[in-house]
Write a protein that holds these residues in place. Structure first.
Motif, mmCIF file in Angstrom:
data_model
loop_
_atom_site.group_PDB
_atom_site.id
_atom_site.type_symbol
_atom_site.label_atom_id
_atom_site.label_comp_id
_atom_site.label_asym_id
_atom_site.label_seq_id
_atom_site.Cartn_x
_atom_site.Cartn_y
_atom_site.Cartn_z
ATOM 1 N N TYR A 184 128.818 48.153 31.551
ATOM 2 C CA TYR A 184 128.617 46.899 32.280
ATOM 3 C C TYR A 184 129.816 45.967 32.123
ATOM 4 O O TYR A 184 130.234 45.293 33.083
ATOM 5 C CB TYR A 184 127.350 46.197 31.777
ATOM 6 C CG TYR A 184 126.068 46.844 32.239
ATOM 7 C CD1 TYR A 184 125.943 47.361 33.521
ATOM 8 C CD2 TYR A 184 124.956 46.913 31.395
ATOM 9 C CE1 TYR A 184 124.764 47.952 33.950
ATOM 10 C CE2 TYR A 184 123.775 47.495 31.804
ATOM 11 C CZ TYR A 184 123.685 48.015 33.084
ATOM 12 O OH TYR A 184 122.519 48.601 33.508
ATOM 13 N N LEU A 185 130.390 45.914 30.915
ATOM 14 C CA LEU A 185 131.550 45.061 30.696
ATOM 15 C C LEU A 185 132.715 45.456 31.592
ATOM 16 O O LEU A 185 133.372 44.607 32.211
ATOM 17 C CB LEU A 185 131.988 45.125 29.229
ATOM 18 C CG LEU A 185 131.303 44.206 28.216
ATOM 19 C CD1 LEU A 185 131.933 44.391 26.843
ATOM 20 C CD2 LEU A 185 131.371 42.752 28.650
ATOM 21 N N LYS A 186 132.988 46.740 31.647
ATOM 22 C CA LYS A 186 134.140 47.213 32.415
ATOM 23 C C LYS A 186 133.960 46.996 33.907
ATOM 24 O O LYS A 186 134.941 46.974 34.665
ATOM 25 C CB LYS A 186 134.395 48.693 32.124
ATOM 26 C CG LYS A 186 134.759 48.973 30.671
ATOM 27 C CD LYS A 186 135.292 50.371 30.472
ATOM 28 C CE LYS A 186 136.688 50.496 31.040
ATOM 29 N NZ LYS A 186 137.317 51.800 30.724
ATOM 30 N N ARG A 187 132.728 46.801 34.352
ATOM 31 C CA ARG A 187 132.461 46.587 35.777
ATOM 32 C C ARG A 187 132.109 45.135 36.097
ATOM 33 O O ARG A 187 131.659 44.833 37.194
ATOM 34 C CB ARG A 187 131.351 47.535 36.239
ATOM 35 C CG ARG A 187 131.919 48.922 36.510
ATOM 36 C CD ARG A 187 130.897 50.013 36.280
ATOM 37 N NE ARG A 187 131.551 51.318 36.463
ATOM 38 C CZ ARG A 187 132.311 51.903 35.530
ATOM 39 N NH1 ARG A 187 132.535 51.290 34.375
ATOM 40 N NH2 ARG A 187 132.872 53.070 35.755
ATOM 41 N N GLY A 188 132.291 44.282 35.119
ATOM 42 C CA GLY A 188 132.115 42.854 35.372
ATOM 43 C C GLY A 188 130.677 42.381 35.388
ATOM 44 O O GLY A 188 130.428 41.227 35.775
ATOM 45 N N ALA A 189 129.732 43.206 34.976
ATOM 46 C CA ALA A 189 128.325 42.785 34.908
ATOM 47 C C ALA A 189 128.081 42.177 33.529
ATOM 48 O O ALA A 189 127.432 42.766 32.661
ATOM 49 C CB ALA A 189 127.406 43.970 35.164
ATOM 50 N N TYR A 190 128.615 40.960 33.328
ATOM 51 C CA TYR A 190 128.654 40.377 31.993
ATOM 52 C C TYR A 190 127.282 39.969 31.478
ATOM 53 O O TYR A 190 127.018 40.077 30.275
ATOM 54 C CB TYR A 190 129.600 39.174 32.000
ATOM 55 C CG TYR A 190 131.009 39.537 32.418
ATOM 56 C CD1 TYR A 190 131.771 40.425 31.658
ATOM 57 C CD2 TYR A 190 131.573 39.019 33.582
ATOM 58 C CE1 TYR A 190 133.051 40.778 32.036
ATOM 59 C CE2 TYR A 190 132.856 39.367 33.972
ATOM 60 C CZ TYR A 190 133.592 40.249 33.192
ATOM 61 O OH TYR A 190 134.855 40.600 33.577
ATOM 62 N N LEU A 191 126.419 39.482 32.339
ATOM 63 C CA LEU A 191 125.083 39.103 31.888
ATOM 64 C C LEU A 191 124.303 40.328 31.414
ATOM 65 O O LEU A 191 123.631 40.296 30.365
ATOM 66 C CB LEU A 191 124.328 38.397 33.012
ATOM 67 C CG LEU A 191 122.914 37.914 32.659
ATOM 68 C CD1 LEU A 191 122.960 36.942 31.481
ATOM 69 C CD2 LEU A 191 122.254 37.263 33.881
ATOM 70 N N ALA A 192 124.402 41.425 32.169
ATOM 71 C CA ALA A 192 123.725 42.661 31.768
ATOM 72 C C ALA A 192 124.308 43.189 30.455
ATOM 73 O O ALA A 192 123.565 43.680 29.593
ATOM 74 C CB ALA A 192 123.861 43.719 32.867
ATOM 75 N N ALA A 193 125.625 43.073 30.286
ATOM 76 C CA ALA A 193 126.258 43.524 29.043
ATOM 77 C C ALA A 193 125.784 42.688 27.864
ATOM 78 O O ALA A 193 125.491 43.220 26.776
ATOM 79 C CB ALA A 193 127.774 43.442 29.177
ATOM 80 N N ALA A 194 125.695 41.361 28.051
ATOM 81 C CA ALA A 194 125.223 40.493 26.969
ATOM 82 C C ALA A 194 123.782 40.826 26.593
ATOM 83 O O ALA A 194 123.431 40.826 25.405
ATOM 84 C CB ALA A 194 125.339 39.029 27.393
ATOM 85 N N ASN A 195 122.968 41.094 27.591
ATOM 86 C CA ASN A 195 121.567 41.437 27.314
ATOM 87 C C ASN A 195 121.454 42.748 26.543
ATOM 88 O O ASN A 195 120.620 42.877 25.635
ATOM 89 C CB ASN A 195 120.777 41.526 28.620
ATOM 90 C CG ASN A 195 120.554 40.168 29.258
ATOM 91 O OD1 ASN A 195 120.571 39.138 28.576
ATOM 92 N ND2 ASN A 195 120.368 40.142 30.562
ATOM 93 N N ARG A 196 122.292 43.724 26.895
ATOM 94 C CA ARG A 196 122.277 45.001 26.166
ATOM 95 C C ARG A 196 122.733 44.818 24.726
ATOM 96 O O ARG A 196 122.161 45.381 23.794
ATOM 97 C CB ARG A 196 123.181 46.014 26.873
ATOM 98 C CG ARG A 196 122.620 46.568 28.158
ATOM 99 C CD ARG A 196 121.576 47.642 27.876
ATOM 100 N NE ARG A 196 121.073 48.210 29.118
ATOM 101 C CZ ARG A 196 120.408 49.353 29.220
ATOM 102 N NH1 ARG A 196 120.187 50.063 28.127
ATOM 103 N NH2 ARG A 196 119.973 49.787 30.371
ATOM 104 N N GLY A 197 123.790 44.024 24.538
ATOM 105 C CA GLY A 197 124.254 43.770 23.186
ATOM 106 C C GLY A 197 123.199 43.060 22.356
ATOM 107 O O GLY A 197 122.969 43.403 21.183
ATOM 108 N N ASN A 198 122.522 42.087 22.951
ATOM 109 C CA ASN A 198 121.460 41.370 22.249
ATOM 110 C C ASN A 198 120.289 42.302 21.927
ATOM 111 O O ASN A 198 119.663 42.177 20.863
ATOM 112 C CB ASN A 198 120.978 40.208 23.113
ATOM 113 C CG ASN A 198 119.958 39.349 22.392
ATOM 114 O OD1 ASN A 198 120.262 38.726 21.373
ATOM 115 N ND2 ASN A 198 118.743 39.297 22.910
#
Length: 320
Positions: A184-198
């Protein structure tokens, strides 16, 4: 004309009956004899022959005196012959038919063990593939079965091994979530990436993936222009994992994978434990299963002081 057709049909029926009568009829073995033949095949490691006998015994004497034990041994014979679907089906049936059996913990254990080994392929044994990048469906099923075993039967002889495998599976599932977050990070889906990290931080505590989850959240919050959240997360990372320094955006390329990392710069990675399977075979009938202890892999040093030699990297360690 009609009489001729009737005569022809009669001759055909007689011919088919005669052919079927030539086929030797299988003897009608007593239950004890069939069970003894099945167990003898099992003792001789003739797995397919054993499953054949157990299946016939189960079909002919579904409620006989050997029914419960025969189903347990059939489950094991399926496992040794690599018949994953049959193991799952027979374990499900045993749990449903004998919920109060003193051996029902064995059914849970063998079902979880089968799922644990389901996605282990021949390629994984020789090439440095990362199983955490694959679909975690079988790993989740295995974890759930082991968790049920530990919860319902904490004093089971299989509980210790189940707990060891659960530790490995939690680490693996956590790493899978990190891979998704990196995607998600590499594709600019930052909110989804933050949710996965959380999600990793909240649900996979005490796994090596937690600091990566925090680092992904920091990168995502900065990209979302949330400096307060990024700073608070950075403080948590610094407090719990001082000295953490890893580029969470860096992923292995196809070139790196096929060259086995020979041309990569040295990059320190958090250790991910690997489970070493025990040489002790699973029992033909319920008995104590020796737990498979995680083994710390020690890289061999070459003459130049590097962790691995060039030959080792090129061959993937096949000849060392």
């Amino acid at each position: 004309m009609r009489q001729g057709k009737l005569l022809l049909a009669s001759l055909l029926a007689v011919t088919l009956t005669g052919c079927s009568s030539l086929k030797p009829k299988e003897p009608d073995y007593p239950e004890q004899v069939m069970y003894e033949k099945a167990t003898q095949s099992l003792d001789d490691a003739l797995w397919d022959q054993a499953t054949d006998w157990y299946e016939k015994l189960e079909a002919r004497y579904p409620f006989g005196r050997y029914s419960e034990q025969a189903q347990l041994e059939l489950m094991y014979a399926y496992y040794r012959s690599g018949k994953t679907a049959q193991v799952q089906a027979s374990a499900d049936r045993f749990i449903r038919v004998y919920p109060n059996s003193e051996y029902v913990d064995y059914a849970y254990y063998l079902r979880g063990l089968t799922a644990f080994e389901e996605d282990q392929s021949l390629i994984d044994r020789f090439l440095p593939t990362d199983e955490t990048e694959r679909d975690p469906g079988a790993a989740k099923d295995s974890y759930n079965d082991f968790a049920t075993l530990v919860r319902l039967y904490p004093n089971s002889p299989y509980a210790s091994d189940a707990r060891n495998r659960m530790v490995y599976l939690r680490n693996r599932l956590a790493r899978y979530e990190i891979h998704v977050a990196q995607y998600y990070l590499k594709r600019g889906a930052y909110l989804a990436a933050a949710n996965r990290g959380n999600y990793v931080v909240e649900n996979f505590q005490e796994t090596p993936a937690v600091p990566d989850g925090l680092a992904i959240m920091i990168v995502a919050y900065k990209a979302l222009n949330e400096p307060t959240l990024a700073q608070s997360t950075q403080e948590v990372l610094d407090l719990n994992y001082p000295g953490y320094d890893k580029d969470v955006l860096k992923q292995e390329s196809v070139f790196d994978r096929y060259t086995m990392g020979v041309f990569q710069s040295s990059d320190t990675k958090l250790p991910v434990p690997t489970l070493v399977k025990s040489n002790t075979e699973a029992p033909a009938q319920p008995a104590v299963q020796q737990p498979a202890e995680p083994e710390e892999q020690q890289p061999a040093a070459d003459d130049d002081g590097n962790n691995r030699s060039l030959f080792h990297k090129l061959t993937g360690g096949l000849f060392e």
